[in-house]
Scaffold this active site. Structure first.
Site, PDB file in Angstrom:
ATOM      1  N   ILE A  80       0.822  -1.201   0.000  1.00  9.24           N
ATOM      2  CA  ILE A  80       0.000   0.000   0.000  1.00  9.24           C
ATOM      3  C   ILE A  80       0.858   1.253   0.000  1.00  9.24           C
ATOM      4  O   ILE A  80       0.498   2.268  -0.611  1.00  9.24           O
ATOM      5  CB  ILE A  80      -0.990  -0.005   1.203  1.00  9.24           C
ATOM      6  CG1 ILE A  80      -1.941   1.194   1.130  1.00  9.24           C
ATOM      7  CG2 ILE A  80      -0.260  -0.041   2.529  1.00  9.24           C
ATOM      8  CD1 ILE A  80      -2.790   1.262  -0.110  1.00  9.24           C
ATOM      9  N   GLU A 131      -8.023  -1.888   4.992  1.00 10.08           N
ATOM     10  CA  GLU A 131      -8.028  -2.478   6.327  1.00 10.08           C
ATOM     11  C   GLU A 131      -6.896  -3.483   6.489  1.00 10.08           C
ATOM     12  O   GLU A 131      -6.280  -3.908   5.524  1.00 10.08           O
ATOM     13  CB  GLU A 131      -9.361  -3.177   6.598  1.00 10.08           C
ATOM     14  CG  GLU A 131      -9.906  -4.034   5.470  1.00 10.08           C
ATOM     15  CD  GLU A 131      -9.009  -5.129   4.984  1.00 10.08           C
ATOM     16  OE1 GLU A 131      -8.429  -5.837   5.845  1.00 10.08           O
ATOM     17  OE2 GLU A 131      -8.864  -5.305   3.766  1.00 10.08           O
ATOM     18  N   GLY A 187      -5.774  -6.824   0.248  1.00 11.41           N
ATOM     19  CA  GLY A 187      -6.292  -5.892   1.243  1.00 11.41           C
ATOM     20  C   GLY A 187      -5.394  -4.676   1.339  1.00 11.41           C
ATOM     21  O   GLY A 187      -4.767  -4.266   0.361  1.00 11.41           O
ATOM     22  N   GLU A 188      -5.348  -4.071   2.525  1.00 10.11           N
ATOM     23  CA  GLU A 188      -4.501  -2.897   2.796  1.00 10.11           C
ATOM     24  C   GLU A 188      -4.966  -1.637   2.075  1.00 10.11           C
ATOM     25  O   GLU A 188      -4.322  -0.595   2.183  1.00 10.11           O
ATOM     26  CB  GLU A 188      -3.036  -3.134   2.395  1.00 10.11           C
ATOM     27  CG  GLU A 188      -2.357  -4.307   3.001  1.00 10.11           C
ATOM     28  CD  GLU A 188      -0.909  -4.465   2.535  1.00 10.11           C
ATOM     29  OE1 GLU A 188      -0.430  -3.618   1.747  1.00 10.11           O
ATOM     30  OE2 GLU A 188      -0.269  -5.434   2.964  1.00 10.11           O
ATOM     31  N   GLY A 189      -6.031  -1.706   1.286  1.00  7.42           N
ATOM     32  CA  GLY A 189      -6.378  -0.584   0.425  1.00  7.42           C
ATOM     33  C   GLY A 189      -5.653  -0.610  -0.905  1.00  7.42           C
ATOM     34  O   GLY A 189      -5.727   0.351  -1.683  1.00  7.42           O
TER      35      GLY A 189
END
Length: 339
Positions: A106, A164, A306-308
């Site tokens: 990210i 998230e 994930g992680e954006g």
């Protein structure tokens, strides 16, 4: 406008009537500009639609992105006691440290696409409750996390990216999706961080037991959020609402982020009108979830990190859409004849 006070979860559904709506005049003016640019009408496809979407929510025919804010919320989950994840919960804090040190995907995607990253750790040393045994959060805990999410939004941002981190939260996401939209639990449940066949079976079993325990709450999406969700899911809901109040468009990340926001859609379909789905992930339930909330993803890159990360990658497409929208010459300016 500022997000109105929320003193109980029941207050949230009523906000849909009070929050801003898309600016139809700005969207129409943006559409007229698109049709005057040096290209056949519609030839830039979804780039044109994205430009019009941004115009509608920023309230200007020629929107620009001066500040893109990326928020990653992190939380830990009591459901991990059911063996639903192959990694220990210590990994959540370790990954937060990695984000803060600049070493995660990210960080790289935000840097290359021009987003400022903020990481908010939510009581990592105090996991939520195991939802097979009782509610994951009390109403007070859920509202506190929701307000932490809302408070993290910069009202001066032009676009918000949400992501998230939380060991066990793919189980939480599948539980929220199943509770809000129905259907077999197995259709919502995937490998997450890499669960094998036996691990997926444990996830399905835990979710089914949780749904049975909290069956009386089905039909009340915000009560479901407290019973089955996590702090990062509640924070995502808060950030979505705060962004809407400030007329900031939102780019959602993958399955877990979308499942959190989808709780709001289940409460009132208008809540996610200002949101774009950054991508469709390889997690099996995500495509089904996007169909349920009527969102077409910007990208399909087989990601499931994930992680954006998917939202950050999609930001580059949004920037490209606005670069064409604002930078191209009209037929009149370029002296190009029209048909």
């Amino acid at each position: 406008m500022a997000l109105p006070p929320i003193s109980s979860l029941r207050d949230i559904a009523g906000l849909a009537d009070a929050l801003p709506v898309a600016d139809a005049a700005a969207a129409e003016a943006a559409r007229a500009r698109q049709n005057s640019l040096t290209k056949p009408p519609g030839s830039l496809g979804r780039l044109e639609a994205i430009a019009e979407f941004m115009a509608a929510w920023r309230g200007t025919p020629r929107p620009e992105i001066w500040r893109a804010q990326a928020l990653v919320f992190a939380g830990n989950h009591g459901i991990c006691a059911q063996g639903v994840n192959p990694y220990p919960q210590e990994v959540t804090a370790q990954m937060v440290a990695n984000f803060e040190a600049g070493g995660a995907a990210i960080n790289q995607l935000c840097a290359v696409n021009g987003a400022d990253l903020d990481v908010i750790a939510l009581d990592l040393d105090r996991p939520t409750g195991d939802f097979t045994e009782g509610p994951a959060m009390s109403e007070v805990e859920c509202l506190d996390a929701l307000w932490q999410g809302a408070s993290a939004v910069d009202e001066g941002a032009d676009i918000l990216l949400l992501g998230e981190m939380g060991i066990g939260n793919s189980t939480v996401a599948a539980a929220l999706a199943a509770a809000c939209f129905g259907g077999p639990v197995a259709e919502w449940t995937g490998p997450g961080t890499g669960a094998d066949k036996a691990g997926i079976a444990r996830k399905i079993d835990a979710i089914e037991r949780g749904l049975k325990r909290h069956a009386a709450l089905i039909g009340d999406p915000l009560a479901v959020l407290a019973a089955l969700g996590g702090r990062e899911q509640a924070a995502i809901c808060g950030a979505v609402l705060a962004a809407r109040a400030a007329r900031i468009p939102v780019l959602l990340d993958g399955f877990i982020c979308t499942a959190a926001a989808a709780v709001l859609h289940a409460a009132d379909k208008r809540f996610l009108d200002h949101c774009l789905a950054g991508h469709v992930s390889a997690e099996p339930g995500h495509r089904k979830l996007l169909a349920a909330i009527h969102k077409r993803p910007v990208l399909e890159f087989d990601m499931r990190l994930g992680e954006g990360s998917g939202a950050a990658l999609a930001l580059g497409i949004v920037r490209a859409a606005l670069a064409c929208h604002n930078g191209m010459a009209t037929f009149g300016e370029a002296g190009v004849a029209q048909a």
